[in-house]
Write an enzyme that holds these catalytic residues in place. Structure first.
Site, PDB file in Angstrom:
ATOM      1  N   THR A 129       1.214  10.369   4.074  1.00 24.07           N
ATOM      2  CA  THR A 129       0.458  11.434   3.401  1.00 24.07           C
ATOM      3  C   THR A 129      -0.796  11.817   4.181  1.00 24.07           C
ATOM      4  O   THR A 129      -1.472  12.775   3.823  1.00 24.07           O
ATOM      5  CB  THR A 129       0.027  10.977   1.994  1.00 24.07           C
ATOM      6  N   ASP A 156       0.887  -1.154   0.000  1.00 27.75           N
ATOM      7  CA  ASP A 156       0.000   0.000   0.000  1.00 27.75           C
ATOM      8  C   ASP A 156       0.939   1.222   0.000  1.00 27.75           C
ATOM      9  O   ASP A 156       2.126   1.100   0.313  1.00 27.75           O
ATOM     10  CB  ASP A 156      -0.870  -0.047   1.266  1.00 27.75           C
ATOM     11  N   LEU A 157       0.430   2.385  -0.355  1.00 28.16           N
ATOM     12  CA  LEU A 157       1.310   3.571  -0.418  1.00 28.16           C
ATOM     13  C   LEU A 157       1.167   4.453   0.829  1.00 28.16           C
ATOM     14  O   LEU A 157       2.094   4.581   1.630  1.00 28.16           O
ATOM     15  CB  LEU A 157       0.987   4.365  -1.686  1.00 28.16           C
ATOM     16  N   ASP A 158      -0.048   5.038   0.973  1.00 30.57           N
ATOM     17  CA  ASP A 158      -0.273   5.985   2.064  1.00 30.57           C
ATOM     18  C   ASP A 158      -0.230   5.278   3.422  1.00 30.57           C
ATOM     19  O   ASP A 158      -1.013   4.368   3.664  1.00 30.57           O
ATOM     20  CB  ASP A 158      -1.642   6.665   1.892  1.00 30.57           C
ATOM     21  N   LYS A 175     -10.925  -1.178  -1.444  1.00 24.74           N
ATOM     22  CA  LYS A 175     -10.646  -2.096  -0.343  1.00 24.74           C
ATOM     23  C   LYS A 175     -11.813  -1.967   0.645  1.00 24.74           C
ATOM     24  O   LYS A 175     -12.302  -0.855   0.824  1.00 24.74           O
ATOM     25  CB  LYS A 175      -9.332  -1.714   0.352  1.00 24.74           C
ATOM     26  N   ASN A 223      -3.402   9.641  -6.927  1.00 24.69           N
ATOM     27  CA  ASN A 223      -2.182  10.447  -6.967  1.00 24.69           C
ATOM     28  C   ASN A 223      -0.918   9.611  -6.783  1.00 24.69           C
ATOM     29  O   ASN A 223       0.179  10.164  -6.693  1.00 24.69           O
ATOM     30  CB  ASN A 223      -2.236  11.514  -5.872  1.00 24.69           C
ATOM     31  N   LYS A 263      -8.464   6.681   6.424  1.00 22.35           N
ATOM     32  CA  LYS A 263      -7.293   5.922   5.974  1.00 22.35           C
ATOM     33  C   LYS A 263      -7.718   4.738   5.111  1.00 22.35           C
ATOM     34  O   LYS A 263      -8.544   3.929   5.531  1.00 22.35           O
ATOM     35  CB  LYS A 263      -6.466   5.455   7.171  1.00 22.35           C
ATOM     36  N   GLY A 264      -7.130   4.660   3.933  1.00 21.64           N
ATOM     37  CA  GLY A 264      -7.419   3.544   3.031  1.00 21.64           C
ATOM     38  C   GLY A 264      -8.738   3.670   2.288  1.00 21.64           C
ATOM     39  O   GLY A 264      -9.089   2.824   1.481  1.00 21.64           O
ATOM     40  N   ARG A 287     -11.324   8.594  -2.334  1.00 14.06           N
ATOM     41  CA  ARG A 287     -11.592  10.036  -2.234  1.00 14.06           C
ATOM     42  C   ARG A 287     -13.090  10.331  -2.059  1.00 14.06           C
ATOM     43  O   ARG A 287     -13.481  11.082  -1.169  1.00 14.06           O
ATOM     44  CB  ARG A 287     -11.066  10.750  -3.483  1.00 14.06           C
ATOM     45  N   GLU A 309       0.136  -3.317   4.639  1.00 14.02           N
ATOM     46  CA  GLU A 309      -1.008  -2.394   4.740  1.00 14.02           C
ATOM     47  C   GLU A 309      -1.097  -1.734   6.108  1.00 14.02           C
ATOM     48  O   GLU A 309      -0.815  -2.367   7.114  1.00 14.02           O
ATOM     49  CB  GLU A 309      -2.305  -3.196   4.546  1.00 14.02           C
ATOM     50  N   ASP A 310      -1.546  -0.481   6.151  1.00 17.24           N
ATOM     51  CA  ASP A 310      -1.747   0.184   7.441  1.00 17.24           C
ATOM     52  C   ASP A 310      -3.232   0.323   7.790  1.00 17.24           C
ATOM     53  O   ASP A 310      -3.561   0.722   8.902  1.00 17.24           O
ATOM     54  CB  ASP A 310      -1.110   1.580   7.439  1.00 17.24           C
ATOM     55  N   SER A 364      -2.538   0.594  -4.308  1.00 16.99           N
ATOM     56  CA  SER A 364      -3.043   1.757  -3.568  1.00 16.99           C
ATOM     57  C   SER A 364      -4.371   2.257  -4.118  1.00 16.99           C
ATOM     58  O   SER A 364      -4.613   2.164  -5.320  1.00 16.99           O
ATOM     59  CB  SER A 364      -2.001   2.887  -3.666  1.00 16.99           C
ATOM     60  N   ALA A 365      -5.187   2.821  -3.240  1.00 14.97           N
ATOM     61  CA  ALA A 365      -6.473   3.396  -3.668  1.00 14.97           C
ATOM     62  C   ALA A 365      -6.297   4.802  -4.237  1.00 14.97           C
ATOM     63  O   ALA A 365      -7.226   5.373  -4.799  1.00 14.97           O
ATOM     64  CB  ALA A 365      -7.429   3.459  -2.482  1.00 14.97           C
ATOM     65  N   SER A 366      -5.092   5.354  -4.102  1.00 11.49           N
ATOM     66  CA  SER A 366      -4.883   6.755  -4.486  1.00 11.49           C
ATOM     67  C   SER A 366      -4.692   6.967  -5.988  1.00 11.49           C
ATOM     68  O   SER A 366      -3.912   6.276  -6.633  1.00 11.49           O
ATOM     69  CB  SER A 366      -3.656   7.310  -3.760  1.00 11.49           C
TER      70      SER A 366
HETATM   71  C1  G6P Z   1      -5.373   6.131   0.211  1.00 13.59           C
HETATM   72  C2  G6P Z   1      -5.458   6.958   1.478  1.00 13.59           C
HETATM   73  C3  G6P Z   1      -6.824   7.589   1.616  1.00 13.59           C
HETATM   74  C4  G6P Z   1      -7.194   8.345   0.345  1.00 13.59           C
HETATM   75  C5  G6P Z   1      -7.162   7.420  -0.856  1.00 13.59           C
HETATM   76  C6  G6P Z   1      -7.465   8.132  -2.161  1.00 13.59           C
HETATM   77  O1  G6P Z   1      -6.097   4.961   0.394  1.00 13.59           O
HETATM   78  O2  G6P Z   1      -5.177   6.189   2.627  1.00 13.59           O
HETATM   79  O3  G6P Z   1      -6.820   8.455   2.734  1.00 13.59           O
HETATM   80  O4  G6P Z   1      -8.481   8.923   0.465  1.00 13.59           O
HETATM   81  O5  G6P Z   1      -5.867   6.836  -0.939  1.00 13.59           O
HETATM   82  O6  G6P Z   1      -6.447   9.040  -2.435  1.00 13.59           O
HETATM   83  P1  G6P Z   1      -6.478  10.133  -3.597  1.00 13.59           P
HETATM   84  O7  G6P Z   1      -5.056  10.605  -3.655  1.00 13.59           O
HETATM   85  O8  G6P Z   1      -6.905   9.439  -4.869  1.00 13.59           O
HETATM   86  O9  G6P Z   1      -7.454  11.181  -3.201  1.00 13.59           O
HETATM   87 MG    MG Z   2      -2.758   3.103   3.630  1.00 13.00          MG
END
Ligand code: G6P
Ligand code: MG
Length: 227
Positions: free
Chosen positions: A16, A8-10, A144, A117, A44-45, A48, A168-169, A113-115
């Protein structure tokens, strides 16, 4: 035999959460309510749009879909203004060394990762090159605890799910790993993530050999690394 590690990233590779917090709090302030650090834990996780839903629930507010999309966009613009300035020094302690050791040992590495970014963050901290596959919020449909993100990672790496370890956190992330039939390592405290196969505070001082012993799972080393 373990052949791959999925990160996982964040909260695992970088912290972040503090930037997400500043950006969500600014939106809450604009809407006229308080958003606390404790509230931020719930995000967390979480994707958006789901995060926005939780935030609006805390504020007891309701908006139309177009309004919500505009709010999420605004939050993201502020968030991006922070992560744009990230440097390699922000990589969490021990992560780069651990990734390098995995690479030296021939263990495959993916990001899960779910991000949306994630590519930009990896570029800023100069770790993009460490990953054999990157699965992020741009390439998945289900969030997730759905295992999609990790199953895609395994598929892109060309390995079976049961040959993967997920780091994973977030509770939802450990659940996703378990649904995917992968080993799970929680990064954080035992109280929150105790249902994972193993919980460690972070990668500082962690070697692949130590992980292998504590996880009680053999790794398939295809290169003679230092592990
Ligand atoms: C991760 C973080 C979440 C965040 C999600 C989406 O899972 O832990 O806090 O909301 O990514 O990130 P994004 O950068 O796409 O808004
Ligand atoms: Mg995370």
């Amino acid at each position: 035999m373990i052949e791959a590690c999925i990160f996982d990233l964040d909260g695992v590779v970088v912290d972040t959460a503090k930037y997400h917090f500043i950006a969500w709090r600014a939106l809450a302030e604009e809407l006229g309510f308080e958003f606390t650090h404790q509230d931020n834990e719930r995000l967390k996780g979480v994707s958006r749009m789901q995060s926005l839903e939780i935030l609006l629930e805390i504020g007891g507010l309701q908006f139309s879909e177009p309004e919500k999309l505009a709010m999420a966009e605004k939050k993201n613009t502020l968030y991006v203004s922070y992560i744009e300035k990230m440097t390699p020094e922000e990589t969490l302690p021990g992560v780069e060394k651990f990734l390098q050791e995995l690479r030296d040992s021939g263990i495959k590495i993916a990001l899960g990762s779910a991000s949306k970014n994630a590519p930009m963050i990896l570029e800023r901290i100069q770790l993009s090159g460490m990953f054999d596959a990157i699965v992020d919020g741009n390439s998945i449909i289900e969030a997730k605890p759905n295992p999609e993100v990790f199953l895609k990672g395994a598929e892109e790496l060309g390995v079976l799910p049961e040959s993967c370890v997920v780091f994973e956190d977030a509770i939802a992330g450990i659940e996703a790993a378990q649904h995917a039939n992968m080993y799970s390592v929680g990064i954080g405290d035992l109280e929150t993530l105790g249902f994972a196969d193993l919980v460690i505070p972070g990668f500082d001082g962690y070697t692949v050999e130590r992980l292998m012993k504590e996880l009680k799972a053999p790794f398939l080393f295809s290169k003679s690394g230092k592990a």
